[in-house]
Design an enzyme around this catalytic site. Structure first.
Site, PDB file in Angstrom:
ATOM      1  N   TYR A  34      -7.302   4.448  -6.131  1.00 15.38           N
ATOM      2  CA  TYR A  34      -7.680   3.920  -4.678  1.00 15.38           C
ATOM      3  C   TYR A  34      -7.277   5.460  -3.743  1.00 15.38           C
ATOM      4  O   TYR A  34      -8.247   5.252  -2.853  1.00 15.38           O
ATOM      5  CB  TYR A  34      -6.929   2.829  -4.404  1.00 15.38           C
ATOM      6  CG  TYR A  34      -7.415   1.551  -4.811  1.00 15.38           C
ATOM      7  CD1 TYR A  34      -8.517   0.996  -4.499  1.00 15.38           C
ATOM      8  CD2 TYR A  34      -6.403   0.777  -6.007  1.00 15.38           C
ATOM      9  CE1 TYR A  34      -9.049  -0.153  -5.011  1.00 15.38           C
ATOM     10  CE2 TYR A  34      -7.004  -0.507  -6.317  1.00 15.38           C
ATOM     11  CZ  TYR A  34      -8.231  -0.794  -5.799  1.00 15.38           C
ATOM     12  OH  TYR A  34      -8.727  -1.986  -6.405  1.00 15.38           O
TER      13      TYR A  34
ATOM     14  N   HIS B   1     -10.616  -2.510  -2.620  1.00 14.24           N
ATOM     15  CA  HIS B   1      -9.346  -3.305  -2.912  1.00 14.24           C
ATOM     16  C   HIS B   1      -9.311  -4.745  -2.092  1.00 14.24           C
ATOM     17  O   HIS B   1      -8.781  -5.687  -2.916  1.00 14.24           O
ATOM     18  CB  HIS B   1      -8.140  -2.476  -2.439  1.00 14.24           C
ATOM     19  CG  HIS B   1      -6.843  -3.009  -2.432  1.00 14.24           C
ATOM     20  ND1 HIS B   1      -6.229  -3.786  -1.663  1.00 14.24           N
ATOM     21  CD2 HIS B   1      -5.833  -2.934  -3.599  1.00 14.24           C
ATOM     22  CE1 HIS B   1      -5.208  -4.413  -2.249  1.00 14.24           C
ATOM     23  NE2 HIS B   1      -4.833  -3.736  -3.305  1.00 14.24           N
TER      24      HIS B   1
END
Length: 252
Positions: free
Chosen positions: A28, A40
Site C-alpha cells: 500500500y 484499501h
C-alpha cells in the site's frame, strides 16, 4: 500479470513471524496515496463484498527462525512476488519502488535493488487447463453462529466439495466486481495429492489482533476458459488474497 521486487538493506533484515501484514503495508505504501486509500477502504465491490484484487508471495529467500523470540532473520536481501489483474496497481508499485528512496518494512530500512516482470505462461493458459503450485496457502472458509451465539470459522480442505465450489463462486464474484458484468465462466480446481501434509497454518497479525488461518499448499489442476483462467491466476485463488493467500504459479 505479476512482478518481482527485490530489496536490499545495509544489515540483516529481521521480521516477526507472521509478517504478511508488513508486506501488505509495504504494498500500500508503494501505491499513490489517493489510490492506496481507495483500494484499501473500498476495493472493487460486488454486492456486500469488497475485493482488493492483488496477492503476494512469502519472502522467497530462506531465513533463520528464532522460535523463542518469534523472529525470522534474513540476509541483507529479500524479494517477493506481487500479482494482480489490475494493471495500474502493478505499474504504480513498480514505478514508485524505482523512484523512491528508503522503504520501511517492520523496523528495517530497505532500498529497491531490482524490479522484474515475470513470464505469463500464455501457452499453457491458452489450453484452458493448467497444473499449478500454491506458493501461499489457498484458503476458503465459512463462518457460523453457534447455539450459544459465538462465531465459529470452519476452514475447508481440498478433499471437500465445498473447497472447489467456494473457490469457483469467489472467482466469479471477483470477475463481476472488476468488470461490472455477469460472469459466464466456471472454474474447477482439483488437488493432485491425497494426504494432509500440505495443510498450512498461518498467523495474520494486525496491530494487536492475531488471526489463525488454515490453508493448503500443494499441486492443483485448474480448468477454465483461458480469459477466466488468466484473470483468476492474477487475482489469486480463494479468500484473503490481499493478506498473502492464494497465490499460485503454473507448473505445466
Amino acid at each position: 500479470m505479476r512482478i518481482k521486487l527485490e530489496f536490499i538493506s545495509d544489515s540483516e533484515i529481521k521480521l516477526r513471524s507472521g509478517y504478511n501484514s508488513l508486506i501488505q503495508g509495504l504494498i500500500y505504501d508503494l501505491l499513490d496515496y489517493v489510490d492506496a486509500k481507495k483500494l484499501h477502504d473500498e476495493g472493487f465491490k460486488f454486492e456486500k463484498r469488497e475485493f482488493r484484487l492483488f496477492s503476494f508471495s512469502e519472502i522467497l529467500e530462506r531465513g533463520y527462525v528464532n522460535k523463542s523470540e518469534h523472529v525470522i532473520t534474513f540476509d541483507n536481501k529479500i524479494s517477493f512476488l506481487i500479482s494482480s489483474p489490475v494493471e495500474w496497481i502493478l505499474k504504480q508499485i513498480a514505478l514508485n519502488s524505482i523512484v523512491g528512496d528508503d522503504f520501511k518494512l517492520g523496523g528495517n530500512s530497505l532500498r529497491i535493488n531490482a524490479v522484474s516482470v515475470l513470464k505469463s505462461f500464455e501457452e499453457f493458459i491458452a489450453k484452458g487447463s493448467v497444473v499449478v503450485k500454491a506458493l501461499t496457502p489457498i484458503e476458503v472458509h465459512s463462518t457460523f453462529i453457534t447455539a450459544n451465539g459465538a462465531r465459529k470459522t470452519y476452514f475447508y480442505t481440498p478433499f471437500e466439495n465445498e473447497f472447489s465450489e467456494l473457490i469457483n463462486k469467489n472467482a466469479r464474484k471477483k470477475w463481476k466486481a472488476y468488470f461490472g458484468c455477469e460472469c459466464s465462466y466456471e472454474l474447477s480446481i482439483k488437488p493432485l495429492f491425497k494426504d494432509k501434509k500440505y495443510e498450512t497454518i498461518r498467523y495474520f497479525i494486525k496491530k494487536d489482533k492475531k488471526t489463525i488461518i488454515k490453508g493448503w499448499k500443494g499441486l492443483y489442476m485448474l480448468n477454465a476458459k483461458p480469459e477466466f483462467l488468466r484473470f483468476i491466476l492474477d487475482a489469486g485463488l480463494g479468500s484473503r488474497n490481499s493478506q498473502g493467500f492464494g497465490l499460485v504459479e503454473i507448473v505445466r
